[in-house]
Design a protein around this motif. Structure first.
Motif, PDB file in Angstrom:
ATOM      1  N   SER A  55      26.143 -30.691  -9.184  1.00 14.42           N
ATOM      2  CA  SER A  55      26.885 -31.509 -10.575  1.00 14.42           C
ATOM      3  C   SER A  55      25.934 -32.656 -10.876  1.00 14.42           C
ATOM      4  N   PHE A  56      26.549 -33.040 -11.931  1.00 15.91           N
ATOM      5  CA  PHE A  56      25.565 -34.487 -12.356  1.00 15.91           C
ATOM      6  C   PHE A  56      26.463 -35.322 -13.060  1.00 15.91           C
ATOM      7  N   PRO A  57      26.157 -36.739 -13.130  1.00 10.30           N
ATOM      8  CA  PRO A  57      26.996 -37.619 -13.597  1.00 10.30           C
ATOM      9  C   PRO A  57      27.433 -37.368 -15.153  1.00 10.30           C
ATOM     10  N   VAL A  58      28.380 -38.321 -15.628  1.00 10.41           N
ATOM     11  CA  VAL A  58      28.372 -37.821 -17.209  1.00 10.41           C
ATOM     12  C   VAL A  58      27.183 -38.325 -17.962  1.00 10.41           C
ATOM     13  N   LYS A  59      26.847 -37.603 -19.018  1.00  9.82           N
ATOM     14  CA  LYS A  59      25.730 -37.814 -19.696  1.00  9.82           C
ATOM     15  C   LYS A  59      25.850 -39.126 -20.524  1.00  9.82           C
ATOM     16  N   ASN A  60      24.794 -40.025 -20.224  1.00 10.29           N
ATOM     17  CA  ASN A  60      24.736 -41.129 -20.889  1.00 10.29           C
ATOM     18  C   ASN A  60      23.237 -41.568 -21.425  1.00 10.29           C
ATOM     19  N   ALA A  61      23.055 -42.709 -21.794  1.00 13.62           N
ATOM     20  CA  ALA A  61      21.709 -43.193 -22.228  1.00 13.62           C
ATOM     21  C   ALA A  61      20.822 -43.650 -21.118  1.00 13.62           C
ATOM     22  N   SER A  62      21.235 -43.638 -19.858  1.00 17.37           N
ATOM     23  CA  SER A  62      20.668 -44.259 -18.853  1.00 17.37           C
ATOM     24  C   SER A  62      19.785 -43.234 -18.178  1.00 17.37           C
ATOM     25  N   ASP A  63      18.570 -43.824 -17.812  1.00 13.31           N
ATOM     26  CA  ASP A  63      17.687 -42.699 -17.235  1.00 13.31           C
ATOM     27  C   ASP A  63      18.025 -42.855 -15.681  1.00 13.31           C
ATOM     28  N   ASN A  64      18.697 -43.634 -15.166  1.00 13.78           N
ATOM     29  CA  ASN A  64      19.220 -43.698 -13.763  1.00 13.78           C
ATOM     30  C   ASN A  64      20.140 -42.559 -13.569  1.00 13.78           C
ATOM     31  N   ALA A  65      20.860 -42.163 -14.448  1.00 16.51           N
ATOM     32  CA  ALA A  65      21.943 -41.094 -14.343  1.00 16.51           C
ATOM     33  C   ALA A  65      21.119 -39.780 -14.298  1.00 16.51           C
ATOM     34  N   LYS A  66      20.085 -39.599 -15.092  1.00 14.72           N
ATOM     35  CA  LYS A  66      19.281 -38.486 -15.218  1.00 14.72           C
ATOM     36  C   LYS A  66      18.607 -38.130 -13.709  1.00 14.72           C
ATOM     37  N   ARG A  67      18.531 -39.243 -12.937  1.00 11.67           N
ATOM     38  CA  ARG A  67      18.084 -39.049 -11.703  1.00 11.67           C
ATOM     39  C   ARG A  67      18.955 -38.615 -10.435  1.00 11.67           C
ATOM     40  N   ILE A  68      20.156 -38.614 -10.793  1.00 14.37           N
ATOM     41  CA  ILE A  68      21.310 -38.271  -9.848  1.00 14.37           C
ATOM     42  C   ILE A  68      21.779 -36.812  -9.755  1.00 14.37           C
ATOM     43  N   VAL A  69      21.768 -36.197  -8.481  1.00 16.09           N
ATOM     44  CA  VAL A  69      22.272 -34.945  -8.406  1.00 16.09           C
ATOM     45  C   VAL A  69      23.569 -35.157  -7.558  1.00 16.09           C
ATOM     46  N   LEU A  70      24.649 -34.511  -7.568  1.00 17.25           N
ATOM     47  CA  LEU A  70      25.790 -34.547  -6.823  1.00 17.25           C
ATOM     48  C   LEU A  70      25.956 -33.183  -6.331  1.00 17.25           C
ATOM     49  N   LEU A  71      26.230 -33.291  -5.028  1.00 10.57           N
ATOM     50  CA  LEU A  71      26.264 -32.064  -4.354  1.00 10.57           C
ATOM     51  C   LEU A  71      27.817 -31.852  -3.523  1.00 10.57           C
ATOM     52  N   SER A  72      28.275 -30.847  -3.498  1.00  9.89           N
ATOM     53  CA  SER A  72      29.500 -30.617  -2.758  1.00  9.89           C
ATOM     54  C   SER A  72      29.755 -29.113  -2.477  1.00  9.89           C
ATOM     55  N   TYR A  73      30.601 -28.834  -1.614  1.00 10.87           N
ATOM     56  CA  TYR A  73      30.597 -27.274  -1.224  1.00 10.87           C
ATOM     57  C   TYR A  73      31.936 -26.897  -1.787  1.00 10.87           C
ATOM     58  N   ASN A  74      32.025 -25.440  -2.194  1.00 16.23           N
ATOM     59  CA  ASN A  74      33.055 -24.860  -2.723  1.00 16.23           C
ATOM     60  C   ASN A  74      34.243 -24.961  -1.995  1.00 16.23           C
ATOM     61  N   ASP A  75      35.282 -25.792  -2.437  1.00 16.01           N
ATOM     62  CA  ASP A  75      36.554 -25.733  -1.598  1.00 16.01           C
ATOM     63  C   ASP A  75      37.371 -24.514  -1.399  1.00 16.01           C
ATOM     64  N   VAL A  76      37.192 -23.266  -2.257  1.00 14.02           N
ATOM     65  CA  VAL A  76      37.910 -21.916  -2.138  1.00 14.02           C
ATOM     66  C   VAL A  76      36.937 -21.228  -1.311  1.00 14.02           C
ATOM     67  N   ALA A  77      35.673 -21.548  -0.778  1.00 12.21           N
ATOM     68  CA  ALA A  77      34.974 -20.550  -0.050  1.00 12.21           C
ATOM     69  C   ALA A  77      35.480 -20.643   1.523  1.00 12.21           C
ATOM     70  N   PRO A  78      35.521 -19.280   1.840  1.00 16.24           N
ATOM     71  CA  PRO A  78      36.153 -19.336   3.306  1.00 16.24           C
ATOM     72  C   PRO A  78      35.321 -19.691   4.721  1.00 16.24           C
ATOM     73  N   ASP A  79      34.303 -19.949   4.228  1.00 16.84           N
ATOM     74  CA  ASP A  79      33.209 -20.263   5.463  1.00 16.84           C
ATOM     75  C   ASP A  79      33.422 -21.616   6.103  1.00 16.84           C
ATOM     76  N   THR A  80      33.019 -21.397   7.336  1.00 16.20           N
ATOM     77  CA  THR A  80      33.373 -22.664   7.972  1.00 16.20           C
ATOM     78  C   THR A  80      31.760 -23.238   8.602  1.00 16.20           C
ATOM     79  N   GLU A  81      30.847 -22.346   8.483  1.00 11.09           N
ATOM     80  CA  GLU A  81      29.592 -22.792   9.066  1.00 11.09           C
ATOM     81  C   GLU A  81      28.479 -22.058   7.869  1.00 11.09           C
ATOM     82  N   ASP A  82      27.717 -23.017   7.254  1.00  8.20           N
ATOM     83  CA  ASP A  82      27.011 -22.200   6.296  1.00  8.20           C
ATOM     84  C   ASP A  82      25.593 -23.225   5.860  1.00  8.20           C
ATOM     85  N   HIS A  83      24.613 -22.757   5.322  1.00  5.21           N
ATOM     86  CA  HIS A  83      23.457 -23.515   5.203  1.00  5.21           C
ATOM     87  C   HIS A  83      22.578 -22.634   4.048  1.00  5.21           C
TER      88      HIS A  83
END
Length: 327
Positions: A55-83
């Motif tokens: 996912s990404f920050p809310v769109k705005n005019a800042s170039d800094n926001a366009k350099r950021i990536v947010l990563l998380s794991y799907n909370d409904v996935a059944p896996d306990t180990e994954d890569h």
């Protein structure tokens, strides 16, 4: 002598292990892992995009926001180990390779990425140098074609500044670039042709006021490019949960029906959301393939938290007769 050899091997494996740890990004269900890129994000290749969510920050005019990536794991996935593998391209064409690994609590949640971590920095520097030498004599720029004007107009409609990517000095679409970095060549080919005028006549799927249009099918080198337009004529936004492709029999109820997943090589600007009364253009690229008369390529778009799902069957006659790019 054996002791020195053992010490040398210990140091070598220690260095390799340290580098491997640097390239492994921990991701969890309950925390956001933040990647801060050295350049503006362009696209990514995620081995398990339904598990490791980007996912990404809310769109705005800042170039800094366009350099950021947010990563998380799907909370409904059944896996306990994954890569999985994860590659990020920035708009300057540089690529950064990582391994995403599921953890309970990440020790580090913010990861500043530097250009020195790029996998293709040295190769791109050499290619740019050779390009500068071969073009040292200035040549007049060709007049802007109508497709370029249409591209800029569409970018403005979609809220993208037309100067964001045109300020970049693009590498030419040469065989040398294709051999050096195939994915960067494909990305630039998509960028230059994403808003081409549709040549496929009335090929679409719809649900109420939401339409998925197939605009064009192109072939170049060993890749097939599908150009799509997702149009939302309704007032309510359309949120995309996933876009999947399958090869299936065109006789759905046949006992010999074959239905198998067909993974794209590359996805270019597949939208996460299409606002009401708007449209988004995007491209999907596959390794070269053909279909026999009894097969179709099924395209499925699933709406997130909704039921306006779209299913489009692309016939063998369309896939097997692609167009060539003009440029």
């Amino acid at each position: 002598m054996r002791i020195k050899t053992f010490i040398s091997l210990f140091v070598l494996f220690g260095a390799l292990f340290g580098n491997a740890q640097t390239d492994t990004i921990p991701v969890s269900r309950d925390y956001k892992t933040i990647l801060v890129l050295p350049g503006i994000f362009d696209f990514s290749i995620n081995g398990k995009e339904l598990n490791f969510i980007e996912s990404f920050p809310v769109k705005n005019a800042s170039d800094n926001a366009k350099r950021i990536v947010l990563l998380s794991y799907n909370d409904v996935a059944p896996d306990t180990e994954d890569h999985t593998n994860y590659t990020v391209y920035t708009r300057d064409g540089l690529a950064y390779d990582f391994i995403l690994r599921l953890v309970e609590v990440p020790v580090k949640k913010r990861w500043p990425i530097t250009k020195s971590m790029s996998e293709n920095l040295e190769a791109f520097s050499k290619l740019k140098d050779s390009t500068n030498i071969s073009t040292s004599v200035a040549t007049p720029k060709p007049p802007m074609e109508r497709t370029d004007i249409a591209t800029r107009t569409k970018e403005e409609e979609l809220g993208v500044s037309p100067n964001e990517e045109t300020t970049e000095e693009p590498l030419p679409l040469t065989r040398e670039l294709y051999v050096l970095d195939r994915m960067e060549y494909v990305r630039r080919r998509c960028y230059y042709n994403q808003f081409n005028k549709g040549k496929v006549i009335r090929y679409f799927a719809k649900y109420d006021d939401v339409f998925l249009w197939l605009e064009n099918v192109f072939y170049e080198n060993n890749e097939i490019y599908l150009q799509f337009r997702l149009e939302n004529k309704a007032h309510m936004p359309y949120d995309v949960n996933f876009l999947k492709f399958r090869i299936a029999s065109n006789y759905r109820n046949s006992p010999n029906n074959i239905d198998k997943k067909h993974e794209p090589l590359f996805r270019y600007k597949v939208p996460k959301r299409v606002e009401g009364n708007s449209e988004n253009y995007f491209m999907v690229v596959f390794d070269k393939f053909t279909l026999d008369r009894k097969k179709v390529l099924m395209v499925n778009v699933d709406e997130d938290k909704g039921n306006r799902n779209l299913s489009l069957d692309i016939d063998h006659s369309v896939i097997n007769n692609p167009l060539a790019f003009k440029l």
